[in-house]
Motif scaffolding. Structure first.
Motif, PDB file in Angstrom:
ATOM      1  N   ASN A   1      -3.478  -5.377 -20.693  1.00 51.21           N
ATOM      2  CA  ASN A   1      -3.454  -6.563 -21.661  1.00 51.21           C
ATOM      3  C   ASN A   1      -4.517  -7.797 -20.646  1.00 51.21           C
ATOM      4  N   MET A   2      -4.177  -7.623 -19.242  1.00 54.76           N
ATOM      5  CA  MET A   2      -4.811  -8.566 -18.682  1.00 54.76           C
ATOM      6  C   MET A   2      -6.272  -7.963 -18.413  1.00 54.76           C
ATOM      7  N   LEU A   3      -6.652  -6.933 -18.306  1.00 57.76           N
ATOM      8  CA  LEU A   3      -7.786  -6.480 -18.007  1.00 57.76           C
ATOM      9  C   LEU A   3      -8.757  -6.790 -19.396  1.00 57.76           C
ATOM     10  N   LEU A   4      -8.153  -6.508 -20.463  1.00 57.66           N
ATOM     11  CA  LEU A   4      -8.712  -6.986 -21.739  1.00 57.66           C
ATOM     12  C   LEU A   4      -9.095  -8.496 -21.934  1.00 57.66           C
ATOM     13  N   ALA A   5      -8.036  -9.169 -21.424  1.00 58.91           N
ATOM     14  CA  ALA A   5      -8.098 -10.663 -21.638  1.00 58.91           C
ATOM     15  C   ALA A   5      -9.433 -11.152 -20.535  1.00 58.91           C
ATOM     16  N   LEU A   6      -9.610 -10.492 -19.471  1.00 59.33           N
ATOM     17  CA  LEU A   6     -10.632 -10.816 -18.415  1.00 59.33           C
ATOM     18  C   LEU A   6     -11.697 -10.289 -19.146  1.00 59.33           C
ATOM     19  N   ALA A   7     -12.152  -9.168 -19.711  1.00 62.48           N
ATOM     20  CA  ALA A   7     -13.470  -8.814 -20.351  1.00 62.48           C
ATOM     21  C   ALA A   7     -13.603  -9.681 -21.285  1.00 62.48           C
ATOM     22  N   CYS A   8     -12.790 -10.037 -22.152  1.00 63.38           N
ATOM     23  CA  CYS A   8     -13.100 -11.059 -23.523  1.00 63.38           C
ATOM     24  C   CYS A   8     -13.482 -12.448 -22.899  1.00 63.38           C
ATOM     25  N   VAL A   9     -12.801 -12.639 -21.701  1.00 61.48           N
ATOM     26  CA  VAL A   9     -13.551 -14.197 -21.465  1.00 61.48           C
ATOM     27  C   VAL A   9     -14.684 -14.003 -20.648  1.00 61.48           C
ATOM     28  N   PHE A  10     -15.049 -12.881 -19.940  1.00 57.16           N
ATOM     29  CA  PHE A  10     -16.448 -12.738 -19.500  1.00 57.16           C
ATOM     30  C   PHE A  10     -17.388 -12.723 -20.456  1.00 57.16           C
ATOM     31  N   PHE A  11     -17.129 -11.705 -21.444  1.00 58.20           N
ATOM     32  CA  PHE A  11     -18.228 -11.911 -22.423  1.00 58.20           C
ATOM     33  C   PHE A  11     -18.500 -12.850 -23.034  1.00 58.20           C
ATOM     34  N   VAL A  12     -17.489 -13.808 -23.580  1.00 58.99           N
ATOM     35  CA  VAL A  12     -17.662 -15.089 -24.098  1.00 58.99           C
ATOM     36  C   VAL A  12     -18.515 -16.125 -23.285  1.00 58.99           C
ATOM     37  N   MET A  13     -18.222 -16.022 -21.920  1.00 56.38           N
ATOM     38  CA  MET A  13     -19.174 -17.108 -21.102  1.00 56.38           C
ATOM     39  C   MET A  13     -20.456 -16.331 -21.089  1.00 56.38           C
ATOM     40  N   ALA A  14     -20.573 -14.966 -20.876  1.00 57.90           N
ATOM     41  CA  ALA A  14     -21.932 -14.522 -20.598  1.00 57.90           C
ATOM     42  C   ALA A  14     -22.924 -14.904 -21.674  1.00 57.90           C
ATOM     43  N   SER A  15     -22.305 -14.817 -23.293  1.00 54.76           N
ATOM     44  CA  SER A  15     -23.066 -15.365 -24.206  1.00 54.76           C
ATOM     45  C   SER A  15     -23.410 -16.594 -24.221  1.00 54.76           C
ATOM     46  N   LEU A  16     -22.336 -17.731 -23.728  1.00 57.13           N
ATOM     47  CA  LEU A  16     -22.564 -19.092 -23.754  1.00 57.13           C
ATOM     48  C   LEU A  16     -23.606 -19.443 -22.763  1.00 57.13           C
ATOM     49  N   PHE A  17     -23.500 -18.944 -21.402  1.00 52.37           N
ATOM     50  CA  PHE A  17     -24.241 -19.354 -20.206  1.00 52.37           C
ATOM     51  C   PHE A  17     -25.731 -18.689 -20.440  1.00 52.37           C
ATOM     52  N   GLU A  18     -25.692 -17.564 -21.230  1.00 51.24           N
ATOM     53  CA  GLU A  18     -27.073 -16.720 -21.247  1.00 51.24           C
ATOM     54  C   GLU A  18     -27.096 -16.224 -19.783  1.00 51.24           C
ATOM     55  N   SER A  19     -26.262 -15.754 -19.010  1.00 50.95           N
ATOM     56  CA  SER A  19     -26.497 -15.219 -17.733  1.00 50.95           C
ATOM     57  C   SER A  19     -25.257 -14.501 -17.460  1.00 50.95           C
ATOM     58  N   LEU A  20     -25.547 -13.533 -16.417  1.00 46.73           N
ATOM     59  CA  LEU A  20     -24.376 -12.819 -15.740  1.00 46.73           C
ATOM     60  C   LEU A  20     -23.763 -13.304 -14.638  1.00 46.73           C
ATOM     61  N   LEU A  21     -24.804 -14.135 -13.910  1.00 43.97           N
ATOM     62  CA  LEU A  21     -24.466 -14.551 -12.464  1.00 43.97           C
ATOM     63  C   LEU A  21     -23.010 -15.582 -12.642  1.00 43.97           C
ATOM     64  N   TYR A  22     -23.420 -16.737 -13.521  1.00 43.07           N
ATOM     65  CA  TYR A  22     -22.496 -17.858 -13.555  1.00 43.07           C
ATOM     66  C   TYR A  22     -20.979 -17.472 -14.181  1.00 43.07           C
ATOM     67  N   PRO A  23     -20.777 -16.419 -15.183  1.00 44.54           N
ATOM     68  CA  PRO A  23     -19.678 -16.118 -15.448  1.00 44.54           C
ATOM     69  C   PRO A  23     -18.949 -15.410 -14.312  1.00 44.54           C
TER      70      PRO A  23
END
Length: 563
Positions: A378-400
């Motif tokens: 569940n922790m890994l899934l939570a990390l993945a969900c948070v990362f994907f949301v930030m990647a879509s909002l920042f439009e970058s992989l670096l800042y997430p």
């Protein structure tokens, strides 16, 4: 709903309420704090970024791991710490058949002893019961919920000082170990033949009983009901012409009773059953005199054709993978149940069970281990969900990825606070860790987005970092402070609970993680941001340089031939 209100109502109210008022200056303590914070930020992010990122932070992580090793701090979802201690249960295990009168006398002796120590043990109420082959006493304390230390002291005191009675063994906790004040374990041995299983179970109990810290051993067969087994002599019964089926039918009619037609009284119907009186069914003497037939007008009694033996029958038969299973339960007085499992495993492996027989830990332990693995997933899934949301909002992989660096910062605070306060890292604390994943990244998102805004406006990298961190210091401290203060009553007082589990481990996990993530986000995350920005620019410059050289090599003179 809160997001909608924060985006619509709060901005409107802020404009309305501050339209004619002047902007207040920062308090002196905040000015002083900002000054020293920016000085520390200059050292970590500007002058020594590599030392901070590759030396100081790894040293802090190593120190935390070392402290966890020294204090033996680790997740313990199967432990008893963090549970409410409201009662202590003492069960009576008799080594042989005992009628209800003998059981009543033994329970009475123990209850009288406990009554004499009511004030010393801080007891509020005693609840006792007795029956044939069983009994028990539950102790309730004046304080309602007592501490683990007091609970264990009372249990060990009673284990040593309860009155010794012939044929009686005291066992703390119920069949599943509840209300025992100790960590419980279970070992299940399965196979085809029940008789062989009983031998293996007895040997397992003997071996486990020799381990210091293991006690209150009991198997499923120990809790069976005592019974009188009637062994009919086939030759003797044949002389009188009496069959076992006839004996069984007579005993059923005699002891279970005979259902008669309902009696019609005109107003209602009354059920009628013909049976022996209760006192005529409670002694073996009455059973032996039961008439089961007649020869030449003389009654034939049961004791003339049968022998009587005392024995026990299991209350239930458990089947595991189409094989019979017998479970041995016990308690462990150590700090970690995993230590007990590590000791039990080689002992059980050394029994050399024959082909077709095997052992495993009980369902509760297996379920807890699966629960621990599921929590990690569940922790890994939570990390993945948070990362994907930030990647879509920042439009970058670096800042997430930079923001995700705040998650380990939270774990540092969790571990240090729990080690300092002696808080158990149980399932409630693990739930707090999952909640933290969604909370701690908020400060990082706000900080990175603000710095990016300054860079888009034309500021240099270092100036954008300094101004962005100075601007966001106050709101970051406010959000962290409100979260920690809001959880303070839940973290300090042990009243709130769900079932038997207290909420304070979860509250402390969130508070500690929030505090450490706030501190390290303000000091260390800008360092990561600056290093990531510099290295990405150098990588982009290197790629552009390499691409330009490749074009010149492919097209001498620098331009492709188009004629």
């Amino acid at each position: 709903l809160s997001l909608l209100v924060s985006l619509t109502v709060i901005p409107a109210l802020s404009v309305r309420m501050t339209r004619s008022s002047r902007l207040e200056q920062d308090a002196r303590w905040l000015v002083w704090l900002k000054k020293h914070y920016l000085r520390a930020l200059q050292w970590t992010a500007m002058r020594h970024p590599v030392t901070t990122a590759l030396v100081i932070v790894p040293l802090v992580l190593a120190a935390t791991v070392g402290a966890m090793k020294i204090t033996n701090f680790k997740p313990d979802t199967m432990g008893d710490k963090g549970l409410r201690r409201e009662s202590l249960y003492i069960s009576f295990d008799f080594t042989g058949p005992v009628d209800k009168y003998t059981s009543q006398d033994m329970v009475g002796v123990t209850a009288e002893y406990l009554e004499g120590r009511r004030e010393e043990l801080n007891l509020r109420d005693l609840y006792s019961y007795y029956g044939a082959d069983g009994g028990g006493i539950t102790l309730f304390f004046n304080d309602g919920v007592v501490s683990d230390e007091f609970y264990h002291e009372v249990r060990e005191d009673l284990r040593e000082n309860l009155p010794v009675q012939a044929g009686l063994e005291y066992r703390f906790g119920g069949d599943e170990g509840q209300d025992s004040g100790a960590k419980t374990f279970a070992v299940t041995i399965s196979g085809e033949e029940t008789e062989f299983l009983q031998e293996f179970v007895a040997e397992a109990k003997r071996r486990l009983g020799q381990v210091e810290g293991i006690g209150d051993l009991k198997s499923d067969s120990d809790g069976g009901k005592s019974e009188i087994q009637i062994r009919i002599d086939a030759d003797q019964a044949g002389r009188f012409g009496i069959s076992p089926a006839t004996v069984s039918q007579i005993m059923g009619l005699t002891y279970r009773g005979v259902q008669l037609p309902r009696l019609q009284t005109g107003e209602k119907e009354i059920d009628l059953v013909v049976s022996l009186l209760p006192e005529d069914r409670e002694s073996i003497e009455n059973l032996s005199l039961l008439t089961v037939g007649a020869v030449d007008g003389r009654p034939i009694q049961l004791n003339q054709i049968a022998d009587f033996q005392f024995g026990k029958s299991p209350e239930r038969i458990v089947r595991l993978d189409q094989r019979t299973g017998v479970t041995v339960t016990g308690t462990w007085d150590g700090d970690q149940l995993d230590d007990a499992l590590a000791i039990i495993r080689p002992i059980m492996d050394g029994m050399n069970l024959p082909f077709g027989y095997s052992w495993n830990f009980g369902n509760e332990i297996i379920r807890a281990q699966q629960q621990q693995g599921e929590m990690g997933m569940n922790m890994l899934l939570a990390l993945a969900c948070v990362f994907f949301v930030m990647a879509s909002l920042f439009e970058s992989l670096l800042y997430p990825m930079v923001v995700m660096g705040t998650v380990p910062f939270a774990s540092l605070g969790v571990f240090w606070l729990m080690m300092a306060t002696g808080t158990p890292f149980n399932i409630m604390a693990m739930i707090g860790m999952v909640i933290l994943i969604g909370i701690v990244v908020n400060n990082g998102i706000v900080l990175v987005d603000h710095i990016n805004g300054y860079r888009r406006s034309g500021l240099a990298l270092d100036d954008a970092i300094v101004r962005g961190c100075a601007d966001r210091l106050r709101p970051i401290l406010m959000t962290a402070g409100t979260t920690i203060l809001g959880l303070l009553p839940l973290a300090v007082f042990h009243g709130a609970h769900v079932g038997g589990a207290e909420y304070y481990p979860m509250a402390r996990a969130i508070s500690g993680g929030r505090a450490s993530s706030t501190l390290l986000t303000l000091l260390v995350m800008p360092t990561y941001y600056r290093l990531a920005a510099l290295w990405s620019e150098r990588l982009a410059s290197g790629l552009r340089l390499w691409t330009g050289r490749a074009r010149k090599t492919d097209f001498p003179g620098g331009q492709p031939f188009t004629g």
